[in-house]
Every structure is written in C-alpha cells, then in structure tokens.
Design an enzyme around this catalytic site. Structure first.
Site, mmCIF file in Angstrom:
data_model
loop_
_atom_site.group_PDB
_atom_site.id
_atom_site.type_symbol
_atom_site.label_atom_id
_atom_site.label_comp_id
_atom_site.label_asym_id
_atom_site.label_seq_id
_atom_site.Cartn_x
_atom_site.Cartn_y
_atom_site.Cartn_z
ATOM 1 N N SER A 64 3.375 -1.786 10.595
ATOM 2 C CA SER A 64 5.071 -2.222 10.304
ATOM 3 C C SER A 64 5.357 -4.078 10.135
ATOM 4 O O SER A 64 6.098 -3.843 10.937
ATOM 5 C CB SER A 64 5.019 -1.677 11.835
ATOM 6 O OG SER A 64 5.013 -0.616 12.192
ATOM 7 N N GLY A 77 2.275 2.282 10.563
ATOM 8 C CA GLY A 77 2.999 3.725 10.638
ATOM 9 C C GLY A 77 4.596 3.778 11.530
ATOM 10 O O GLY A 77 4.679 4.935 11.650
ATOM 11 N N GLU A 113 -5.659 -5.201 10.501
ATOM 12 C CA GLU A 113 -4.714 -3.723 11.017
ATOM 13 C C GLU A 113 -5.095 -2.971 11.919
ATOM 14 O O GLU A 113 -5.859 -2.166 12.233
ATOM 15 C CB GLU A 113 -4.071 -3.015 9.898
ATOM 16 C CG GLU A 113 -4.096 -3.568 8.066
ATOM 17 C CD GLU A 113 -3.143 -2.245 7.428
ATOM 18 O OE1 GLU A 113 -2.253 -3.017 7.101
ATOM 19 O OE2 GLU A 113 -3.934 -1.480 6.758
ATOM 20 N N GLY A 140 2.800 -1.278 4.258
ATOM 21 C CA GLY A 140 2.873 0.323 4.058
ATOM 22 C C GLY A 140 4.122 0.848 4.152
ATOM 23 O O GLY A 140 4.674 0.195 2.482
ATOM 24 N N GLY A 141 5.418 1.785 4.642
ATOM 25 C CA GLY A 141 5.947 1.601 4.966
ATOM 26 C C GLY A 141 7.187 1.277 3.920
ATOM 27 O O GLY A 141 7.972 1.053 3.133
ATOM 28 N N HIS A 159 -9.411 1.034 4.960
ATOM 29 C CA HIS A 159 -7.540 1.595 5.523
ATOM 30 C C HIS A 159 -8.200 2.396 6.483
ATOM 31 O O HIS A 159 -8.887 3.211 6.956
ATOM 32 C CB HIS A 159 -6.867 1.562 4.440
ATOM 33 C CG HIS A 159 -5.272 1.936 5.227
ATOM 34 N ND1 HIS A 159 -5.105 3.100 5.725
ATOM 35 C CD2 HIS A 159 -4.882 1.194 5.358
ATOM 36 C CE1 HIS A 159 -4.234 3.102 6.091
ATOM 37 N NE2 HIS A 159 -3.485 1.215 5.561
ATOM 38 N N ASN A 178 0.718 -1.422 -0.296
ATOM 39 C CA ASN A 178 -0.161 -0.005 0.464
ATOM 40 C C ASN A 178 0.886 1.393 0.241
ATOM 41 O O ASN A 178 1.399 1.459 1.012
ATOM 42 C CB ASN A 178 -0.745 -0.064 1.280
ATOM 43 C CG ASN A 178 -1.908 1.481 1.084
ATOM 44 O OD1 ASN A 178 -2.039 2.143 0.503
ATOM 45 N ND2 ASN A 178 -1.681 1.811 2.749
ATOM 46 N N TRP A 179 1.141 2.012 -0.985
ATOM 47 C CA TRP A 179 2.066 2.925 -1.122
ATOM 48 C C TRP A 179 1.577 4.539 -0.861
ATOM 49 O O TRP A 179 2.507 5.123 -0.205
ATOM 50 C CB TRP A 179 1.891 3.218 -2.827
ATOM 51 C CG TRP A 179 3.048 1.916 -3.647
ATOM 52 C CD1 TRP A 179 3.408 0.688 -2.933
ATOM 53 C CD2 TRP A 179 3.341 2.546 -5.056
ATOM 54 N NE1 TRP A 179 4.460 0.445 -4.055
ATOM 55 C CE2 TRP A 179 4.158 1.485 -5.475
ATOM 56 C CE3 TRP A 179 3.258 3.151 -5.729
ATOM 57 C CZ2 TRP A 179 4.912 0.677 -6.696
ATOM 58 C CZ3 TRP A 179 4.007 3.098 -7.290
ATOM 59 C CH2 TRP A 179 5.054 1.735 -7.310
ATOM 60 N N LYS A 180 0.002 4.174 -1.059
ATOM 61 C CA LYS A 180 -0.409 5.416 0.341
ATOM 62 C C LYS A 180 -0.240 6.296 -0.477
ATOM 63 O O LYS A 180 0.188 6.343 -1.905
ATOM 64 C CB LYS A 180 0.551 6.177 1.659
ATOM 65 C CG LYS A 180 -0.340 4.558 2.258
ATOM 66 C CD LYS A 180 0.180 4.703 4.277
ATOM 67 C CE LYS A 180 0.696 3.350 5.231
ATOM 68 N NZ LYS A 180 0.507 3.364 5.893
ATOM 69 N N GLU A 240 -6.973 4.571 7.428
ATOM 70 C CA GLU A 240 -6.950 6.396 7.841
ATOM 71 C C GLU A 240 -7.486 6.553 7.126
ATOM 72 O O GLU A 240 -7.618 7.898 7.032
ATOM 73 C CB GLU A 240 -5.440 6.515 6.491
ATOM 74 C CG GLU A 240 -3.613 6.307 7.158
ATOM 75 C CD GLU A 240 -2.150 5.842 6.912
ATOM 76 O OE1 GLU A 240 -2.731 6.094 5.351
ATOM 77 O OE2 GLU A 240 -2.602 5.644 7.469
HETATM 78 C C1 PEP Z 1 -0.909 -0.003 6.280
HETATM 79 O O1 PEP Z 1 -1.072 1.431 5.724
HETATM 80 O O2 PEP Z 1 -1.569 -0.396 5.434
HETATM 81 C C2 PEP Z 1 0.028 -0.384 7.277
HETATM 82 C C3 PEP Z 1 0.142 -1.506 6.898
HETATM 83 O O3 PEP Z 1 1.440 0.636 7.033
HETATM 84 P P1 PEP Z 1 3.168 0.273 7.924
HETATM 85 O O4 PEP Z 1 3.345 -1.337 6.694
HETATM 86 O O5 PEP Z 1 2.931 1.420 7.634
HETATM 87 O O6 PEP Z 1 2.689 0.527 9.164
#
Ligand code: PEP
Length: 253
Positions: free
Chosen positions: A212, A173, A167, A233-234, A95, A9-11, A97
């Site tokens: 994470s 994040g 999640e 994500g990251g 999600h 998930n590049w956001k 966010e």
């Molecule tokens: C996400 O945004 O779905 C996510 C899991 O982010 P991260 O891996 O950065 O915690």
C-alpha cells in the site's frame, strides 16, 4: 550509495490500450531520475508491448514470476531465458500471492531465484509475514526462514545481484501501510542478517518496501535508512501516482 528502485507490479491487470497510455506516461516522466531507477513488471503477454514502447528508455522491465525449470515439458511455465529474451532485467520471485494462492513453497521460491539469477536476471525476492504471524510476534523468524531458503540454495554472494522486497502480507492491497518505523525495523533485521554472513553484500543490497505504498506515504517510507525504494502494486496502475512515488524516491535518493 545503493540508489533507489521503484518497481511497479501490475499483477493481472491491463490491456493493450490501457498499457500503452500508462507506459507512455511513465516513460515521458520518469526517465533519467538521478539516483533512482524505475521498473515495471507486467503480465507475460504484454512484455513484447512494454519492451517496444519503453524502447531504450531508462525504465526497466520485469516479469512477475518465473519458472524454476528450464525449457521443456512444463505447460504454462515461462522460463527465465524467455524473460531475458524480451528485455527483462528483473523477475519477481516469492510474491505473497504466489506463495499463498499458487502454493510456492520456500524451496520453490529459492529454485526460481536461482533460475532467474542463472539467466542473468536480477531476482526481486519478496519476503513477508501474515497478520497472524505479526500478531504472534514471529515476523523475524518467518522473514528469516524465507531468506535462509534462498541463501541455502544460492549462497549469500547471490544477493550481490538481487533485490529483496519486504512486503508484509497484511499491508498488500489493503490500504494498511506498515509505519515507517515498523518497516525500517524489519529492513534492518534483513540487512543485519545478511551482514553477519557478508558485510559488503549487505551494505550494497537494495531492500524495497511493498504494501500500500502511495504518493502520500512514500517520502516518509523512503526516508528510512534501510528502505531503498518500493515494490508498488495498485498505485503502479495509475500513472500520476506511480510517477509521484518515483519523485518521492528522487527526493530521498
Ligand atoms: C504488491 O503486490 O507487491 C503490492 C505491494 O501491492 P499494493 O501496493 O497494492 O499493496
């Protein structure tokens, strides 16, 4: 065998130059992994670029959200048919966010799930509790409520062509990962909840963990019996890291 899925998930990240480098590295390294599918969910403007670069590789494409509406006067909204037009297989819905920053309520998430499903996309339905909800020991009721909204709108059978991503909001994040045991407990709760309605759907349902995930913790997380991969994500923005996470999934497939 459910197989594993690792979805990036590049956001709101990326540009044409960085995307090309990242996508070409992913495409070169993660094609044809036995028992594992890799996917990237890129920002809408880059779907055409990603579709063109990924071509007929095995790396799937997804949107990070989708409109609950169809075509029409909905300024700024991107419909599920548009995502399908650009080769998307997946659409993330719910999600955290989107829920916390953009105000997507359970009912809206359920409507987005249904819109994605109707267009033939596979929704990736995100569920998860905040830190306060975990600390007050209401994780299961929060995650259960979020899941119930979708089951009420689309029926349990709709989960036979969907993915769930657990999640925990406090792990997204933040660098704080749920321990494999913490994640497994919630994944088992989700699967058992679905199994009470339809055992076959439950046993085929991919439940991803997100929060994470990195190369260093993926093997242990993906080794849990009810963790079928990750929503990343990251770490999905760093080619070596994303590729290593995909390899961790192969090791556990
Ligand atoms: C996400 O945004 O779905 C996510 C899991 O982010 P991260 O891996 O950065 O915690």
């Amino acid at each position: 065998m459910r197989g594993k899925l690792v979805a990036g998930n590049w956001k709101s990240n990326g540009d044409l130059v960085a995307n090309r480098r990242l996508l070409e590295q992913i495409k070169a390294s993660v094609s044809s992994m036995p028992g594992v599918e890799a996917a990237v969910c890129v920002p809408y403007p880059y779907l055409a670029q990603a579709q063109q670069i990924l071509g007929d590789s095995s790396v799937a494409l997804g949107g990070q959200d989708v409109s609950q509406f169809g075509l029409g006067a909905y300024t700024g909204a991107v419909t599920s048919t548009m995502l399908a037009d650009f080769g998307c297989k997946y659409a993330i819905v719910g999600h955290s966010e989107r829920r916390s920053i953009f105000g997507d309520l359970d009912e809206v998430v359920a409507a987005k799930f249904e819109a994605a499903r109707k267009a033939g996309l596979v929704p990736i339905l995100c569920l998860g509790e905040s830190l306060q909800e975990r600390e007050t020991e209401i994780t299961e009721s929060v995650v259960g409520r979020q899941l119930d909204a979708v089951i009420a709108a689309s029926g349990v059978a709709s989960l036979s062509r969907a993915v769930v991503a657990y999640e925990p909001v406090w792990a997204i994040g933040t660098g704080k990962t749920a321990s494999p045991a913490q994640a497994q407990a919630v994944h088992a709760f989700i699967r058992n909840k679905v199994a009470r309605l339809d055992a076959e759907v439950a046993s085929g349902l991919k439940i991803l963990y997100g929060g994470s995930v990195k190369a260093g913790n993926a093997v242990e997380l993906f080794g849990q019996p009810d963790i079928d991969g990750g929503l990343i994500g990251g770490a999905s923005l760093v080619a070596d890291e994303f590729i290593a996470i995909c390899r961790a999934a192969v090791a556990r497939a």
